[in-house]
Write an enzyme that holds these catalytic residues in place. Structure first.
Site, PDB file in Angstrom:
ATOM      1  CG  ASP A 341      49.337 -40.360  -2.476  1.00 52.32           C
ATOM      2  OD1 ASP A 341      49.788 -41.520  -2.559  1.00 52.32           O
ATOM      3  OD2 ASP A 341      48.794 -39.778  -3.432  1.00 52.32           O
ATOM      4  CG  LEU A 342      54.950 -39.049   1.602  1.00 53.53           C
ATOM      5  CD1 LEU A 342      55.839 -38.983   2.830  1.00 53.53           C
ATOM      6  CD2 LEU A 342      55.208 -37.847   0.697  1.00 53.53           C
ATOM      7  CD  GLU A 343      51.789 -42.616  -5.607  1.00 55.25           C
ATOM      8  OE1 GLU A 343      52.352 -42.873  -6.693  1.00 55.25           O
ATOM      9  OE2 GLU A 343      50.588 -42.282  -5.519  1.00 55.25           O
ATOM     10  CG  ASN A 344      58.614 -40.918  -5.255  1.00 59.02           C
ATOM     11  OD1 ASN A 344      58.756 -41.750  -6.143  1.00 59.02           O
ATOM     12  ND2 ASN A 344      57.931 -39.809  -5.436  1.00 59.02           N
ATOM     13  CD  GLN A 399      47.885 -44.857  -4.607  1.00 56.00           C
ATOM     14  OE1 GLN A 399      48.148 -44.938  -5.809  1.00 56.00           O
ATOM     15  NE2 GLN A 399      48.579 -44.089  -3.767  1.00 56.00           N
TER      16      GLN A 399
END
Length: 515
Positions: A341-344, A399
């Protein structure tokens, strides 16, 4: 005879042994002694011990003395044998035991600080396990234990020792652990005898400080519901892992923490505020709860990243550190896999091999939770990563929230919060190379779960029905149906609990009706 008198006799014999060439092995005094009662099971019984799975003593295979413990795990029981031991507060202790068998564990709970355990993965010979811990400021007793693993063969244990400050238990017979080229001192009533014993060790005993938990081989259902579990307190209902209802097939523990000193490396720390909210939830209870829900058929994975996650694995060194540390977490806590869940930012070049290393290291469930922007085309790094590990990827749970408007596979613009938004964007991944059984729809469990994009669980079911059967669609209807669409994900289990489990109680039963 008082303990002081016994120690005086032992001291005298020790001095005499210098003359006669004998070497005595001592259990220690009251400030450093074996605090375990019946440590070598030489009482010929389980006196002092409590076993969950019908443990017994055996004289057939033992390490020293005449007896050892043997216990056989069952499909729903790990054959745990434990003993509560009196200890001193704010003190340091070392726990050791000799074990034989696959997946044999040694540990201590109720320490008042961090509960500990260690294990032996293979079993052809006796090996010594060792771990240590400090007691809390108010801790007066701890529980030491050994156990096997569900459905595995019987295991053996002998010569259990808890060494540290305290008063050793009073018994008529106390036998110390035999050590290489030493002797065993046995005190019976007021008579002390010493017999010399020589043990030849060709290689050092194998010890380990990890606690890999082999997970029950229960397959996931065809359609699954994934939910995130909060390892923090943000106003949602706090839950233990065991309190997560069985409507959730996959529990994603959020989140692993970045280790600042080693780029790419992650660790897991149980949040102290959450622990307090749950009445003193400990790491040992957390581990036990993972085993409990796995026994119910649920899977537990460790999630890395999140909105504030600072984990970076953009080169070989950091990706290797990432993979190795995730494998350590899998072995320590018993996780079934990892959620990315690496949103960066994510690197397909380096994260792909890292995920294969994790998969080969025991993390068989691999899920992604990309933002909608990361799934707009196959040119996105997240999408490229998914395609690169398509053969081992379990689910892509995009998401569908905090997104505003996005393009669908028909190049039309759709707004979040609608059935069209779910179906038209899922169509991009379904047409872009992912299998339908790898695609899930990620939604907030309640309006509190996201800044925008919440829609009713009924809408979620309508979107799944549209994708699987071509019915209950909005204005957008896919050109084909996807009966094997994998399911749904929600942020989060805790927000769902705060909302009376409206999401799980609506979506999970519907998933069971899909083809």
């Amino acid at each position: 005879m008082t303990s002081h008198a016994r120690r005086a006799i032992v001291a005298l014999l020790s001095a005499l042994s210098v003359t006669v060439g004998l070497v005595l092995a001592f259990a220690g005094n009251a400030s450093a002694a074996n605090l375990v009662a019946n440590p070598g099971f030489e009482a010929g019984s389980l006196s002092g011990w409590t076993c969950s799975g019908g443990g017994s003593v055996t004289s057939t295979d033992k390490r020293t003395g005449s007896y050892a413990l043997t216990a056989a795990p069952a499909g729903s029981d790990n054959a745990r044998c434990s003993q509560t031991v009196t200890v001193n507060p704010s003190s340091r202790y070392t726990l050791t035991a000799w074990v034989k068998g696959s997946y044999v564990y040694l540990g201590a709970s109720g320490t008042g600080t961090t509960d500990v355990s260690t294990w032996n993965p293979t079993g052809g010979s006796w090996v010594q396990l060792s771990t240590s811990f400090s007691t809390g400021a108010n801790t007066r007793s701890v529980t030491v234990y050994v156990h096997g693993w569900y459905g595995q063969p019987a295991y053996l244990a002998d010569d259990v020792s808890l060494d540290g400050p305290g008063t050793p238990p009073t018994s008529t017979t106390t036998t110390t652990t035999t050590r290489p080229t030493s002797s065993t001192t046995t005190t019976t009533s007021t008579t002390t005898t010493t017999t010399s014993t020589t043990t030849t060790t060709t290689t050092p005993p194998t010890t380990t400080t990890t606690t890999t938990t082999p997970n029950p081989n229960v397959p996931l259902p065809k359609h699954v519901l994934t939910g995130y579990w909060h390892n923090f307190d943000n106003g949602a209902k706090p839950l233990t892992i065991a309190q997560v209802p069985t409507t959730y097939d996959i529990i994603a523990v959020s989140f692993a923490d970045a280790v600042p000193a080693v780029r790419g490396r992650v660790e897991f720390n149980l949040d102290p505020v959450l622990s307090q909210k749950l009445g003193g939830y400990t790491i040992e209870q957390f581990k036990a709860d993972i085993k409990t829900v796995q026994g119910r058929g649920q899977k537990v994975i460790i999630s890395v990243g999140g909105e504030k996650g600072t984990i970076w694995a953009g080169d070989t060194t950091s990706a290797t550190a990432f993979a190795n540390s995730v494998i350590e977490l899998i072995r320590t806590y018993g996780f079934d896999g990892v959620d990315i869940d690496l949103e960066n930012g994510v690197s397909a070049t380096y994260m792909g091999p890292a995920l294969r290393t994790i998969y080969n290291g025991g993390g068989k469930i691999i899920t992604f939770a990309p933002q909608t922007i990361d799934g707009q085309s196959t040119g996105q790094q997240y999408f490229q990563l998914a395609l690169a590990v398509k053969d081992i990827l379990t689910i892509w749970n995009m998401q569908y929230y905090n997104s505003g408007t996005m393009l669908g596979c028909d190049q039309q613009v759709y707004s979040q919060g609608t059935v069209n938004f779910l179906t038209a964007l899922a169509c991009i991944q379904l047409q872009g190379g992912l299998r339908a059984d790898q695609v899930g729809l990620g939604l907030p469990a309640s309006p509190s779960g996201a800044g925008g994009g919440y829609q009713s669980p009924t809408n979620v079911n309508n979107a799944l029905n549209c994708l699987a059967r071509g019915t209950n669609c909005g204005t957008f209807k896919p050109s084909t149906t996807y009966p094997t669409i994998r399911g749904a994900m929600t942020w989060s289990i805790n927000w769902d609990a705060s909302n009376g489990y409206a999401f799980a109680n609506t979506v999970a039963p519907f998933l069971d009706t899909l083809p």
